[in-house]
Scaffold this active site. Structure first.
Site, PDB file in Angstrom:
ATOM      1  N   GLN A 155      39.462  45.850  49.289  1.00  0.00           N
ATOM      2  CA  GLN A 155      38.223  46.577  48.982  1.00  0.00           C
ATOM      3  C   GLN A 155      37.321  46.479  50.211  1.00  0.00           C
ATOM      4  OE1 GLN A 155      34.922  44.962  46.378  1.00  0.00           O
ATOM      5  NE2 GLN A 155      35.898  46.360  44.930  1.00  0.00           N
ATOM      6  N   TYR A 175      25.792  48.630  47.010  1.00  0.00           N
ATOM      7  CA  TYR A 175      26.090  48.358  48.403  1.00  0.00           C
ATOM      8  C   TYR A 175      25.757  49.592  49.241  1.00  0.00           C
ATOM      9  CZ  TYR A 175      28.449  44.365  46.294  1.00  0.00           C
ATOM     10  OH  TYR A 175      28.711  43.232  45.574  1.00  0.00           O
ATOM     11  N   ALA A 205      39.395  42.636  35.217  1.00  0.00           N
ATOM     12  CA  ALA A 205      38.902  41.537  36.052  1.00  0.00           C
ATOM     13  C   ALA A 205      38.850  40.257  35.232  1.00  0.00           C
ATOM     14  CB  ALA A 205      37.541  41.871  36.636  1.00  0.00           C
ATOM     15  N   ARG A 206      37.856  40.143  34.336  1.00  0.00           N
ATOM     16  CA  ARG A 206      37.689  38.909  33.576  1.00  0.00           C
ATOM     17  C   ARG A 206      38.919  38.572  32.738  1.00  0.00           C
ATOM     18  NH1 ARG A 206      32.094  40.767  30.975  1.00  0.00           N
ATOM     19  NH2 ARG A 206      33.229  42.717  31.249  1.00  0.00           N
TER      20      ARG A 206
END
Length: 408
Positions: free
Chosen positions: A100, A175, A350-351
């Site tokens: 990423q 970002y 993810a989690r």
């Protein structure tokens, strides 16, 4: 043994994947001096061995000033040997790995080394920098943007040299590229502000430079926000329009996400932030007061629900034929089957994989139908600890592994 679309191969540009499960790029906190650690290699190897088709190394800054905190990886020749150890480990388990690539812009906990204000789409007050003695940001000059776009292309080339199979350009979460895309952040009056087409001009420049650099050898995707979750922020219709543009530009896939690091971090997770635990890990008075404000800001009635970005993401699905990777609260095999049945091409977790790296294999074997993750988000508070990001419901990682792998 489970069957169905979830366990069929998927093609993303020049890359073939063994199934439809992808590990999300979620900050691991497993770097020292800007280099990967043994813990990072173990983390991604376990996920690959657990059945995921591709795992994503989170937040690979394309320049030192693009980092959000000091130990974070920035891709450079010195990092190639330890990164090769990571990619080799993942490939040894039969999975692919994506880097990423991103730049924090004005979202950073670091003071600029050149004495200038951090650059962003627009100038003015900088909430993140204010916590670290840099209260103001500056609007990047148009002449700086091609140079920055080239740093993304250089980062992608280095990722290819390190053995990565894909790059994911991060255009979400507040970002730098998101600072241009977000209508609430971008207040420019030139060709890079105003309409969606103008706000997308710089991110599209980045995509084109990266495609030109590696698009024939690597899959090139973009992570975009489908719902920014704050007043004036981007909505699904913005994401749908952006998806059409990125498809026209030649992107190989999109990862759909939501929420913003400053204005609405709870939406990234679809559930409340663990403010009390985060305060314990922040030694600064200002940081703890900022977390008190965060506690007041987040919705009081917010509760986790599976597929929490579904209604926003389905609007993007209707707008493009690009492969779309659904992210946002996938916790069960029923949820996987639902989104794949609705035309999404893969699911991003993810989690659930932090809690159980073996989950995909368990889904495939039929020994599990649901993740044991409780969406407590306590893992978020562990991000900056010496152990790195980890699930508090699992045994603690070995602290000896969180030392940097020597570079060359």
């Amino acid at each position: 043994m489970a069957t169905g679309k979830a366990f069929t191969p998927l093609t993303l540009g020049p890359l073939g994947l063994r199934n439809r499960f992808v590990k999300s790029g979620a900050n691991e906190g497993m770097y020292r001096r800007g280099l990967p650690t043994k813990a990072l290699v173990r983390h991604h190897r376990e996920i690959a061995a657990g059945g995921a088709a591709m795992t994503t190394m989170a937040y690979c800054a394309v320049a030192p000033e693009g980092r959000t905190f000091a130990d974070q990886l920035f891709i450079r020749p010195e990092a190639l040997a330890p990164l090769r150890a990571l990619t080799d480990a993942v490939h040894g388990e039969g999975a692919a790995i994506s880097a990423q690539i991103t730049h924090g812009g004005a979202f950073s906990f670091l003071k600029p080394t050149d004495g200038r204000r951090p650059g962003s789409a627009s100038g003015g007050f900088n909430p993140t920098g204010a916590l670290h003695g840099v209260p103001l940001k500056r609007a990047l000059d148009p002449s700086e943007l091609p140079v920055l776009a080239d740093t993304f292309a250089d980062g992608a080339r280095l990722a290819r040299e390190a053995g990565f199979d894909a790059v994911e350009i991060h255009m979400g979460h507040g970002y730098l590229l998101s600072q241009f895309l977000s209508p609430g952040e971008n207040k420019r009056r030139d060709d890079f502000g105003g309409s969606l087409e103008n706000r997308a001009r710089f991110p599209r420049m980045v995509l084109q430079r990266v495609l030109d650099a590696v698009g024939k050898e690597m899959a090139v995707g973009c992570k975009i926000g489908v719902f920014e979750g704050y007043r004036g922020g981007g909505l699904a219709r913005d994401a749908a329009g952006l998806a059409r543009m990125l498809e026209a530009d030649g992107a190989h896939f999109l990862v759909l996400t939501g929420g913003m690091n400053v204005q609405s971090p709870w939406w990234i997770f679809g559930s409340p932030m663990p403010v009390s635990s985060m305060k314990r890990e922040d030694p600064s008075f200002i940081g703890r007061r900022a977390l008190d404000i965060l506690r007041l800001m987040q919705p009081k009635d917010l509760a986790f629900r599976e597929l929490y970005f579904h209604d926003h993401s389905i609007q993007v699905r209707a707008a493009t034929t690009l492969p779309l990777l659904y992210l946002g609260g996938v916790t069960s095999m029923a949820g996987v089957d639902q989104v794949l049945g609705e035309g999404f091409d893969a699911v991003v977790l993810a989690r659930a994989l932090l809690h159980d790296p073996e989950l995909v294999n368990k889904f495939a074997a039929g020994t599990a139908t649901r993740s044991g993750c409780t969406a407590c988000n306590e893992c978020v508070a562990t991000m900056h600890t010496p152990l790195g990001t980890h699930c508090v419901l699992r045994p603690l990682p070995d602290p000896a592994e969180n030392q940097a792998i020597a570079g060359t």
